[in-house]
Design a protein around this motif. Sequence first.
Motif, mmCIF file in Angstrom:
data_model
loop_
_atom_site.group_PDB
_atom_site.id
_atom_site.type_symbol
_atom_site.label_atom_id
_atom_site.label_comp_id
_atom_site.label_asym_id
_atom_site.label_seq_id
_atom_site.Cartn_x
_atom_site.Cartn_y
_atom_site.Cartn_z
ATOM 1 N N SER A 255 0.722 -1.158 0.048
ATOM 2 C CA SER A 255 -0.109 0.024 0.033
ATOM 3 C C SER A 255 0.935 1.426 -0.081
ATOM 4 O O SER A 255 0.323 2.551 0.039
ATOM 5 N N LEU A 256 2.215 1.180 0.099
ATOM 6 C CA LEU A 256 3.100 2.110 0.492
ATOM 7 C C LEU A 256 3.648 2.782 -1.274
ATOM 8 O O LEU A 256 4.483 3.698 -1.190
ATOM 9 N N THR A 257 3.294 2.223 -2.371
ATOM 10 C CA THR A 257 3.811 2.538 -3.523
ATOM 11 C C THR A 257 3.711 3.872 -3.809
ATOM 12 O O THR A 257 4.660 4.523 -4.711
ATOM 13 N N GLY A 258 2.634 4.621 -3.294
ATOM 14 C CA GLY A 258 2.468 6.043 -3.404
ATOM 15 C C GLY A 258 3.515 6.969 -2.534
ATOM 16 O O GLY A 258 3.432 8.190 -3.069
ATOM 17 N N HIS A 259 4.252 6.598 -1.810
ATOM 18 C CA HIS A 259 5.150 7.392 -0.888
ATOM 19 C C HIS A 259 6.645 7.495 -1.600
ATOM 20 O O HIS A 259 6.855 6.983 -2.607
ATOM 21 N N THR A 260 7.132 8.259 -1.106
ATOM 22 C CA THR A 260 8.534 8.848 -1.448
ATOM 23 C C THR A 260 9.365 8.701 -0.330
ATOM 24 O O THR A 260 9.309 8.996 0.752
ATOM 25 N N ASP A 261 10.692 8.562 -0.700
ATOM 26 C CA ASP A 261 11.949 8.645 0.325
ATOM 27 C C ASP A 261 11.640 7.688 1.555
ATOM 28 O O ASP A 261 11.967 8.433 2.481
ATOM 29 N N LEU A 262 11.012 6.742 1.511
ATOM 30 C CA LEU A 262 10.701 6.052 2.830
ATOM 31 C C LEU A 262 12.216 5.138 3.150
ATOM 32 O O LEU A 262 12.750 4.911 2.172
ATOM 33 N N GLY A 263 12.471 5.164 4.410
ATOM 34 C CA GLY A 263 13.397 4.354 4.660
ATOM 35 C C GLY A 263 13.085 3.152 5.542
ATOM 36 O O GLY A 263 11.913 2.944 6.231
ATOM 37 N N PHE A 264 14.310 2.328 5.900
ATOM 38 C CA PHE A 264 13.714 1.019 6.872
ATOM 39 C C PHE A 264 14.774 1.059 7.655
ATOM 40 O O PHE A 264 16.262 0.788 7.151
ATOM 41 N N HIS A 265 14.594 0.785 8.900
ATOM 42 C CA HIS A 265 15.547 0.414 10.177
ATOM 43 C C HIS A 265 14.652 -0.540 10.614
ATOM 44 O O HIS A 265 13.504 -0.442 11.382
ATOM 45 N N THR A 266 14.820 -1.924 10.667
ATOM 46 C CA THR A 266 13.898 -2.960 11.043
ATOM 47 C C THR A 266 14.474 -4.206 11.146
ATOM 48 O O THR A 266 15.593 -4.409 11.040
ATOM 49 N N ALA B 261 16.719 8.350 2.044
ATOM 50 C CA ALA B 261 17.521 9.424 1.786
ATOM 51 C C ALA B 261 17.183 10.445 2.772
ATOM 52 O O ALA B 261 18.342 11.207 3.037
ATOM 53 N N ARG B 262 16.408 10.227 3.835
ATOM 54 C CA ARG B 262 15.908 11.411 4.829
ATOM 55 C C ARG B 262 16.201 10.589 6.127
ATOM 56 O O ARG B 262 15.945 11.167 7.156
#
Length: 413
Positions: free
Chosen positions: A215-226, A245-246
């Motif tokens: 459901s997140l394909t419309g977002h931008t510059d997401l990051g992951f720490h998981t 990037a952020r």
Amino acid sequence: MIDLSKYVSAGDGVWWGQGGAEPEPLVNALLEQVDDIGPIRAFCGLTWNDRLSSDLPDSVPDGLTVLSYGGLGELRRLSRHGLLDVVPCHYSALPRMFERGLLPCDVGLLQVSAPDADGVVSLGIGVEYVADALKYTRTLVAEVNQRMPRTKGSPGLPLSAFAAVVETDRPLREAPIREPDAVDRAVAENVAGLIEDGDTLQLGVGSLPNAVLESLTGHTDLGFHTGMVTDGVVALVEKGVATGARKEIDPGVVVTGAALGSTQLYDRLPDYPIEFRPASYTHAPAVLSQLGSLVSINSAIEVDLLGQVGAELRRGVHIGAVGGQVDFSRAASLTGARSVIALRSEIGGESTINARLRGGVVTTARVDVDAVVTEYGVALLTGCTVAERARRLIAVAAPAHREALMRTLVELS
């Protein structure tokens, strides 16, 4: 078959890696030989190895005591038969528990990659608690699997670190994930509405987390720490959605401890900006507190009208774990962006939002939860009074259960 009696003695404590990184040939050899070796305590995490549970209770040898931080995968079947000893703890506590000898750590069984030209192997898709435990372990025995990918982010080990190795060329276990259904997707859409561009995410594994990722394909510059990455995370990297990037730390890099997914995921991991780190980094409060953009998204078995979360027990059986839920939920709520608990409103016709936790155990405290999400909406809880929290939770419960929950609320007030 390797003779483990040369390396394991009666009374020893043994640990092994989890998920697709489990060294199954070594574990199966231990199951075959443990009664001849003597009593052994063994610690493991998530396992998909049905050799451990195929013919319960006989599949667990009398000489073996199995410990874990929860009832994940096949371990829940052991729990139903009273054959699993659970050590409740935050995932971030595992490194220190190994250091203090509170968990079995005489012998470690692990699966590694083939050596490079310098004779150094990689921990591959299962760095997490393995990288922390091996530092305090007397004897290491490895399965060197030609199909284990070499991953980035953590130092390798020389072959000389192992007392013995067995060589294999077998596929890694794939995660047995159910495809998201319409309810999962409805929950996921509600979760996606809480996520801002540039957020750094933590998610678990399963059909609902997979639906959230889709459901997140419309977002931008997401990051992951998981704690773990799945095919869905890599799909977002490929689409340019997950750039990192952020991120306040480790920008441009997906940070994780393990990979749980398909063979395609495992084979292509070296192609992506994904770094595998030990639990002492991925789950450390000092590290997580630097991620002001952190959004934790965790699943649960149930939530009560106070907002307390149960994610471990159902009808007396361990089917979940504390795991990293509290580590990430608390960090996201206190120093990050938002702590989210996402769950279906019903399981097996029973409400997952209840007056009191039926499992009887609080996994995550009410003050560490900012929002509870079901397919019926979002209950924002931060800053609300006890009564208002309850009303908001009832509003996202399954309609068939709301009247009974309201009566309970009136009786309690």
